[in-house]
Design an enzyme around this catalytic site. Structure first.
Site, PDB file in Angstrom:
ATOM      1  N   CYS A 125      20.528  63.835  63.928  1.00 41.86           N
ATOM      2  CA  CYS A 125      21.703  64.398  64.587  1.00 41.86           C
ATOM      3  C   CYS A 125      21.598  65.890  64.865  1.00 41.86           C
ATOM      4  O   CYS A 125      22.344  66.421  65.688  1.00 41.86           O
ATOM      5  CB  CYS A 125      22.944  64.115  63.741  1.00 41.86           C
ATOM      6  N   HIS A 271      27.649  68.159  66.798  1.00 38.71           N
ATOM      7  CA  HIS A 271      27.236  66.756  66.821  1.00 38.71           C
ATOM      8  C   HIS A 271      28.480  65.888  66.750  1.00 38.71           C
ATOM      9  O   HIS A 271      29.359  66.083  65.880  1.00 38.71           O
ATOM     10  CB  HIS A 271      26.312  66.447  65.648  1.00 38.71           C
ATOM     11  N   ASN A 301      28.893  57.909  68.547  1.00 34.70           N
ATOM     12  CA  ASN A 301      27.893  58.754  67.890  1.00 34.70           C
ATOM     13  C   ASN A 301      26.523  58.378  68.449  1.00 34.70           C
ATOM     14  O   ASN A 301      26.003  57.298  68.177  1.00 34.70           O
ATOM     15  CB  ASN A 301      27.950  58.533  66.376  1.00 34.70           C
TER      16      ASN A 301
END
Length: 348
Positions: A125, A271, A301
């Site tokens: 990430c 993120h 995500n």
């Protein structure tokens, strides 16, 4: 050598300007309502806990490298830079279509570069921020002049569709940015620069967010045991607490490293882990909603790609224009984190 000596910049006073950004998403959309029905969850359960409405998923036969290529092409178009001038490509990804060759090599060839150098960078990430910082270092040191950084992830390939902790979080997508070095000083017309970056890691707690293989691992003795090969496993409660704390510290440390304050930053791009984490961090930092970029509601995500996608969305909304002061920060698997500041220079 793909870079002729005349194209390499002298190392003194090189300014690295961000010029363009692009994004690409698969056509297939899966809503949180569909996932809730499949998992037997109450309507609204996922939305309440993640703020994710939908995510894009690669379909059968579709290639992640095609998304990476399209995002890179759009970034170059936004920058007004021909692919023939790109001398380096960095691809941030957990897993490309192949273990080898690298995604960077595939994208560099498909773009039509003149045998540009490149490599893949795997840092989960925080991978996009780490790649941008690495690209800036290459340019500042005179080892490259114009770099495409692309982050692309097919998290649907790594998702256990029966796991409530991850099945409703993850999505696929790609985003890219173009960075170019110049020895001309910044001015009102050309304000772009890339600031200092920070990095950190905590491998001792790496098992908190893990994608296992069939090979032995130090984390086999952890809470997930040997793990499920090729599938994301995550301790959601521990990840939430750690992420909120680490995002806050990374943002503050990045600002401090650049001798600036958060009041001097126009837009913070984190993120896109999940909406609850983003909201908690926003409150910790005492930021108004308009100064935090969010796209998690429509993308989910997407690991390394999420910051690039959120940045591209903000650019499309007119929130990133020449002179916009940005702070990017990523945290996730590793555990690893990274932060960097940018001042945008691309076209209005």
């Amino acid at each position: 050598m793909s870079v002729a000596p005349s194209t390499v910049l002298p190392t003194s006073a090189v300014r690295v300007a961000p010029l363009g950004v692009g994004a690409a998403l698969p056509d297939t959309v899966v809503t949180s309502a569909e996932i809730e029905e499949r998992l037997g969850l109450d309507p609204g359960w996922l939305l309440k806990r993640t703020h994710i409405v939908e995510r894009h998923i690669l379909g059968p036969g579709e290639r992640l490298t095609d998304l990476a290529l399209l995002a890179s092409q759009r970034a170059l178009e936004d920058a007004g830079v021909p692919a023939s001038e790109v001398d380096f490509v960095i691809a941030a990804c957990l897993q490309s279509d192949d273990i080898a060759p690298s995604m960077a090599a595939v994208v560099a060839d498909a773009l039509g570069t003149d045998h540009a150098g490149g490599f893949d960078l795997s840092s989960g990430c925080s991978g996009f921020v780490a790649s941008v910082a690495t690209a800036a270092g290459l340019i500042e040191s005179g080892r490259a002049s114009t770099v495409v950084v692309v982050a692309a992830e097919a998290m649907s390939r790594l998702t256990d569709k029966t796991d409530r902790a991850t099945a409703g979080l993850l999505g696929d997508g790609a985003g890219a940015i173009v960075l170019r070095g110049t020895t001309a000083p910044a001015d009102e017309t050309h304000p772009g620069r890339t600031g200092r970056s920070i990095f950190g890691s905590d491998g001792a707690n790496g098992g908190t967010v893990r994608v296992a293989t069939d090979h032995p691992s130090k984390f086999d003795a952890g809470e997930f045991g040997p793990g499920k090969a090729g599938q994301v496993q995550m301790n959601g409660f521990d990840t939430y607490k750690t992420a909120v704390n680490r995002f806050e510290s990374t943002v503050r440390d990045t600002a401090a490293a650049n001798d600036t304050t958060l009041d001097d930053v126009d837009l913070i791009v984190l993120h896109q882990a999940n909406g609850r984490i983003l909201e908690a961090v926003r409150k910790r930092l005492d930021l108004p909603e308009e100064r935090l970029a969010t796209s998690v509601h429509s993308h989910g995500n997407t690991s390394a790609a999420s910051i690039a996608l959120a940045l591209a969305d903000a650019r499309a909304q007119g929130r990133v224009v020449p002179g916009t002061r940005l702070l990017l920060a990523g945290f996730g698997s590793g555990l690893a984190w990274a932060g960097i500041t940018l001042t945008w220079e691309g076209n209005a």
